[in-house]
Design an enzyme around this catalytic site. Sequence first.
Site, PDB file in Angstrom:
ATOM      1  CG  HIS A 245      91.925 -17.076  65.491  1.00  0.00           C
ATOM      2  ND1 HIS A 245      93.120 -17.261  64.879  1.00  0.00           N
ATOM      3  CD2 HIS A 245      91.002 -16.293  64.912  1.00  0.00           C
ATOM      4  CE1 HIS A 245      92.771 -16.780  63.709  1.00  0.00           C
ATOM      5  NE2 HIS A 245      91.675 -16.065  63.912  1.00  0.00           N
TER       6      HIS A 245
ATOM      7  CB  SER B 167      88.332  -9.495  61.220  1.00  0.00           C
ATOM      8  OG  SER B 167      88.667 -10.475  60.407  1.00  0.00           O
TER       9      SER B 167
ATOM     10  CG  HIS C  17      92.174  -7.922  58.859  1.00  0.00           C
ATOM     11  ND1 HIS C  17      93.069  -9.025  59.368  1.00  0.00           N
ATOM     12  CD2 HIS C  17      93.267  -6.988  58.826  1.00  0.00           C
ATOM     13  CE1 HIS C  17      94.305  -8.846  59.052  1.00  0.00           C
ATOM     14  NE2 HIS C  17      94.441  -7.515  58.914  1.00  0.00           N
TER      15      HIS C  17
END
Lengths: 338, 338
Positions: free
Chosen positions: B286, B206, B310
């Site tokens: 996250h 990513s 990603h």
Amino acid sequence: MESAIPAHLTVERTRPARKSTSFRPPYPSFSARFDPSVRQVVMAYFGVQHRSATPPPVVSEALAHLASVGGGVNRERAQYVDEAGYHTTVEIRYWTDPAEFSSWLADNDFWTAWPAVPDAGFFLEVVRPTVPRFETLFSNDRLEGVAVAADGLSGEIQEHGYWGGARDRIPLAQNDLLAPIGDVSARTVGDLVTVVPNGNLCLIRSGQEWTETAGDERQMYLTEVEPVLRAGMDFLRDDGLSVGCYANRYLRVLAADGGVTDKSFGLSWWRGLEDLETWSESHPTHVAIFRAALKYLSTMGPAARLRLYHEVTVVEPDQTRFEYVGCHPRTGLLRALG
Amino acid sequence: MESAIPAHLTVERTRPARKSTSFRPPYPSFSARFDPSVRQVVMAYFGVQHRSATPPPVVSEALAHLASVGGGVNRERAQYVDEAGYHTTVEIRYWTDPAEFSSWLADNDFWTAWPAVPDAGFFLEVVRPTVPRFETLFSNDRLEGVAVAADGLSGEIQEHGYWGGARDRIPLAQNDLLAPIGDVSARTVGDLVTVVPNGNLCLIRSGQEWTETAGDERQMYLTEVEPVLRAGMDFLRDDGLSVGCYANRYLRVLAADGGVTDKSFGLSWWRGLEDLETWSESHPTHVAIFRAALKYLSTMGPAARLRLYHEVTVVEPDQTRFEYVGCHPRTGLLRALG
């Protein structure tokens, strides 16, 4: 660990739950369990609004009269000031038998029959979902809302603690996308505006109670969580239409004596479940709420005394009744008329 | 608006995509489109680690030798210092024909054959997913990673901008939960440790590029987004095992002259896709990244010059090759051995 969907409502899914059976939620939660004989419930919101801080006599009279009439398995009152500055009081009642509600209403169909007075209005918002059309979620064992009419709570459930959990808990969603159908329409007869919503209209009541919090925990809730929650509630109230939210109210629960309690809840009408999901999981205002709540829960751990619950309902148009008399045009589903 | 899954890989779903076809993503994104003749790709990571800031001669020699050998449709080098303080360089190569890779490797199977030297190690991590086993996502038209080997990009795709989008973009997930199967095992022969992962091991690369950002945007990325991203990367690096992340590396891409570029990426190995999903959507580290990115994107709007991409891959054990020589025990999949 058990499913949020009780055995008697479990069918083979054509729409799999989002998480595998090996998923373990990060904290325990519970769902209300109703007796299988309960097939359909009634959630009735009796609302009144007035511009003046002091209610006009007709409003006081209406509220006193409603208080004097029995009926329903749970009654609650809550208050807030809406975006137009109107003082609003809502009484919520629940029934577990729609026939009983219909019979009650036949005797007591007075709420939207009050005479219109300037700068005041009455509204009645009723949904009658069958049991497969709603789900409940509790962080603890204190029942609220429709769940007061339940037998009690499940054990720890599997389908929570991730985005999309509400859908996975609604029995009908095992085989139905619950997509909105059609548009909102209205009919006006004299002072009375009756609104018919689109199919699969969605309602969420999402509450919190901080009665038993103290010290650092109370401080953290009041200074770090509540302001972020309020910002999200304000966004939905003012700009909700842009994300499919027809109306949002952020209410404070009243005690029997009319004073405020340490309980509040958001109450919002959505075009559909997916709109609610999308806002929840990706809009900055709700991501901020989620982040604040996560921080709170991870700081407090099992010692947290904050109590959280919600109920999410998806209904068909013929399971609803929306009536407005003398209300300003941003009240409830009136706003969805554009 | 088109599906991320190309027509030739579309089958009738037994696992519906999470969003309805009326869902509209909040911003445009694109997927790489490979020629239908491409059936399987190779993603090969050649890594070297050393404790000293200056590489031992054998490491310099190995990197120089690798640089001198052609092969693959895209080659990149990136660097970081790992949690044990080891300076690590990774060269990534991609192939779109596994037979070509096997043939190349037969001639060039030198990477894990370097002599072991103190405080230095070599690792080779290769996955060879069939095309239905990976997906790519781009915020813009600059191809990175495996997508450099693609014909180009799709138009705006439907399946992104919500939690669970990666799963909905992986063709095999139309009919497969992609649940992890079995455990990670290892075999040691002399200095060489070979690791066989569980089934449906998951890899995410990513990345972000801030080359073209300037002024306030650059400042906002570097001071508000990057530190939050780094904290998440550090969590996965240090404590990832607790959430199903076997290993995480946060690397800076190197220019041809060995200097750093304004490009970085996270590279992490996961027990399975669901573990990656669960961390992404609910772990505070996250959620903080997501919130910072949302704030960034909503502040910058279409003027944003930050580039994001990603690739997410889910592989079977026989589509992998993991070899470690002289590496410390927290390197890559060695950590999964417990």
